[in-house]
Enzyme design. Structure first.
Site, PDB file in Angstrom:
ATOM      1  N   THR A 181     -61.308   9.649  54.789  1.00  0.00           N
ATOM      2  CA  THR A 181     -60.036   9.045  54.397  1.00  0.00           C
ATOM      3  C   THR A 181     -59.636   8.034  55.467  1.00  0.00           C
ATOM      4  OG1 THR A 181     -58.828  10.741  55.603  1.00  0.00           O
ATOM      5  CG2 THR A 181     -59.250  11.173  53.282  1.00  0.00           C
ATOM      6  N   GLU A 328     -60.095  11.187  47.963  1.00  0.00           N
ATOM      7  CA  GLU A 328     -60.304  12.598  47.626  1.00  0.00           C
ATOM      8  C   GLU A 328     -60.626  12.808  46.151  1.00  0.00           C
ATOM      9  OE1 GLU A 328     -57.902  11.329  49.432  1.00  0.00           O
ATOM     10  OE2 GLU A 328     -57.284  12.632  51.081  1.00  0.00           O
ATOM     11  N   LYS A 437     -34.809   7.418  52.220  1.00  0.00           N
ATOM     12  CA  LYS A 437     -33.846   8.431  51.794  1.00  0.00           C
ATOM     13  C   LYS A 437     -32.448   8.007  52.225  1.00  0.00           C
ATOM     14  CE  LYS A 437     -37.472  11.726  51.856  1.00  0.00           C
ATOM     15  NZ  LYS A 437     -38.509  11.240  52.768  1.00  0.00           N
ATOM     16  N   TRP A 442     -33.214   8.885  46.784  1.00  0.00           N
ATOM     17  CA  TRP A 442     -34.464   8.228  47.179  1.00  0.00           C
ATOM     18  C   TRP A 442     -34.496   6.807  46.666  1.00  0.00           C
ATOM     19  CZ3 TRP A 442     -38.866  12.207  45.735  1.00  0.00           C
ATOM     20  CH2 TRP A 442     -38.761  13.320  46.577  1.00  0.00           C
TER      21      TRP A 442
END
Ligand code: AMP
Length: 539
Positions: A181, A328, A437, A442
């Site tokens: 990754t 992944e 936030k 959000w």
């Protein structure tokens, strides 16, 4: 009662055998470092892949040993994609844009035995060679030459006796390929793909409702073979027998456009940055390149802004397929095609849907988890996307770190915050850590970025959270303007006001020359946050 069908193993050597039996005359074209083209056929490709498998076998490596690559999209790399797994070994592609110490960490962690490296990347060796324990370093070059002290790949395979090659009997669950990754959080971690995973992924991405590629097609993967297997395109294209065009190190928009035109490419794929660059060139001179053969461009890796999807379609008749995925998941998980009911909707609605990340591919299951459990598929409620399926990692390679990404009931936590609508379209609203936030609500940085990039003066925009005494966090927009264009913060705010509530608008706009990127071309928000640490917002 068990079904009475054969327990046939899905392995990459079976795809190589298919290429040998059926596609001998199809062509593989590579742009070499000197900009000339190398051309050969699948017949040559299969022969040389077998020679590589034999030569690696003769090194005395053990089944499952890792063979690393640092290379562009080119024919020798494709040989490694099939030759290495056909020797029972694991191909481990490494991103050359990483720093030396990151490359040595990954090579050591994977315990790679052999490294195959492009001649043009050989200077990178100085940054990590002394810190790793490779048994062999082999250099890919078209001439067959290698820098002093190194062995050439051509020499290595030359003596191998191809007639000794036998298609191996492998278990489909054996490891075939390894990618790390990009490590935007913590250390890079390895996703280890089985043969089965890569074979199923090849079938999935080729489907008409995904990349839609067939034997009639010429494909050019712009997405690098060192980044999640070029989204599986080399495996899929070889399975299908497409003509393959490899851009080599020439990833600039002009070289790509030239190759797309010259080789009459039908399908190509890459990250939005590449296409934004290409769109600017096409907009300047729409008649310069004949792209009439190009029927689709796959775009993913980060969000494809609606303005870009529209720009290509409306101004140049070029069709973008927006896809989402992760290292992944080998990597493609969703594709943004339109279902028949959406084809009846007005164009505006269709574009909105095409800018979402799309619908899950078969066997890939999705769900989104909010603070109070799984969220409704209502297109509004946001939650962290979880996925499972035959192409999804079940754990990281030799890494206890990251174990918390896998749920107790066998799903993978993506870290992407999404909403899913009643039709099943997934829309990425943010990375978990990138959400702003504000006052308990959000704000999606991605939504703001996409909208800003729809402004005619904006080339790129990234939005980050700045700590705020009253609201906790407030958005700051960091903007790169297009060459020769201008826009003031007020103009940008006005532009955003048409789609956002007042409280969602950035508190400030900063203009910069460029936005830092990760080794895979995504905005590096961590670096941006560091750059703007201590930034004072007017309160
Ligand atoms: P990587 O593992 O480097 O391929 O990065 C995977 C991450 O890239 C995902 O978790 C998303 O955050 C992001 N990503 C990939 N495709 C898209 C897309 N089409 N739109 C938005 N973000 C994307």
């Amino acid at each position: 009662m068990q079904g009475l069908t054969m327990d046939y193993q899905l392995t990459l050597p079976a795809l190589l055998k298919r290429a040998e039996d059926l596609f001998g005359k199809r062509e593989i074209v590579t742009r070499l470092p000197d900009k000339s083209f190398h051309r050969y056929t699948y017949k040559d490709f299969v022969r040389r892949s077998k020679k590589l498998a034999i030569a690696l076998g003769e090194l005395g490596l053990e089944k499952g040993d890792r063979v690393a690559t640092l290379a562009w999209n080119q024919y020798q790399h494709l040989e490694a994609y099939f030759g290495v797994p056909s020797a029972g070994l694991v191909i481990h592609t490494i991103n050359p844009r990483l720093k030396g110490h990151e490359i040595s960490y990954i090579l050591n962690h994977a315990d790679d035995k052999v490294l195959l490296i492009d001649e043009t990347m050989a200077p990178l060796l100085a940054g990590f060679k002394d810190d790793v324990n490779l048994e062999r370093i082999l250099v890919f070059s078209a001439s067959g030459d290698a820098p002093e002290g190194l062995q050439s790949y051509e020499d290595f395979i030359e003596g191998a006796d191809e007639s000794k090659f036998e298609y191996p009997t492998l278990d489909e669950n054996d490891a075939a390929a390894l990618c790390y990754t990009s490590g935007t959080t913590g250390r890079p971690k390895g996703a280890l793909y089985s043969h089965r995973c890569l074979c199923i992924h090849s079938l999935l991405v080729s489907m008409p409702d995904a990349f839609g590629i067939s034997i009639k097609d010429t494909v050019l993967p712009v997405v690098p073979m060192f980044h999640v297997n070029a989204w599986g395109i080399p495996f899929a294209a070889t399975m299908i027998g497409c003509k393959q065009v490899m851009p080599g190190p020439h990833m600039d928009p002009e070289s790509l456009l030239d190759a797309l035109e010259r080789e009459k490419v039908n399908f190509t794929a890459g990250v939005p940055t590449i296409w934004l660059g290409i769109l600017q060139i096409l907009d300047k001179d729409p008649d310069k390149y004949d792209l009439s053969n190009l029927h689709a461009m796959g775009v993913g890796g980060s969000a494809a802004p609606e303005a870009m999807i529209r720009g290509f379609e409306e101004r140049h008749g070029l069709h973008i397929i927006h896809a989402w995925g992760m290292t992944e998941m080998a990597p493609v998980g969703t594709a943004g095609y339109l279902t028949p009911d959406l084809l009846e909707e007005p164009e505006d609605v269709q574009y909105k849907y095409r800018a979402k990340q799309g619908i899950q591919l078969p066997f890939v299951e999705v769900r989104a988890r909010g603070d109070e459990g799984f969220v409704e598929w209502d297109g509004n409620a946001m939650g962290e996307l979880e996925v499972r399926g035959p192409t999804v990692a079940s754990s990281y390679y030799e890494s206890p770190e990251g174990a918390d990404k896998f749920t107790d009931d066998g799903w993978f936590r993506t870290g992407d915050v999404v909403s899913i609508d009643p039709r099943g379209y997934v829309e990425i609203r943010d990375r978990d850590k990138d959400l702003v936030k504000s006052g308990g609500e959000w704000i999606s940085s991605v939504d703001l970025e996409n909208s800003l990039m729809g402004h005619e003066a904006v080339a790129e925009a990234a939005v980050i959270a700045i700590p705020h005494p009253k609201w906790d966090e407030r958005p700051l927009a960091v903007v790169v303007l297009k060459e020769g264009k201008n826009a003031t913060p007020d103009e940008l705010r006005e532009h955003l006001e048409t789609s956002f509530a007042k409280w969602q608008l950035p508190d400030a706009f900063e203009f910069v020359d460029e936005i830092p990127r990760t080794a895979t071309g995504k905005f590096l928000k961590r670096a941006l946050r560091e750059q703007f640490e201590g930034y004072e917002l007017a309160t």
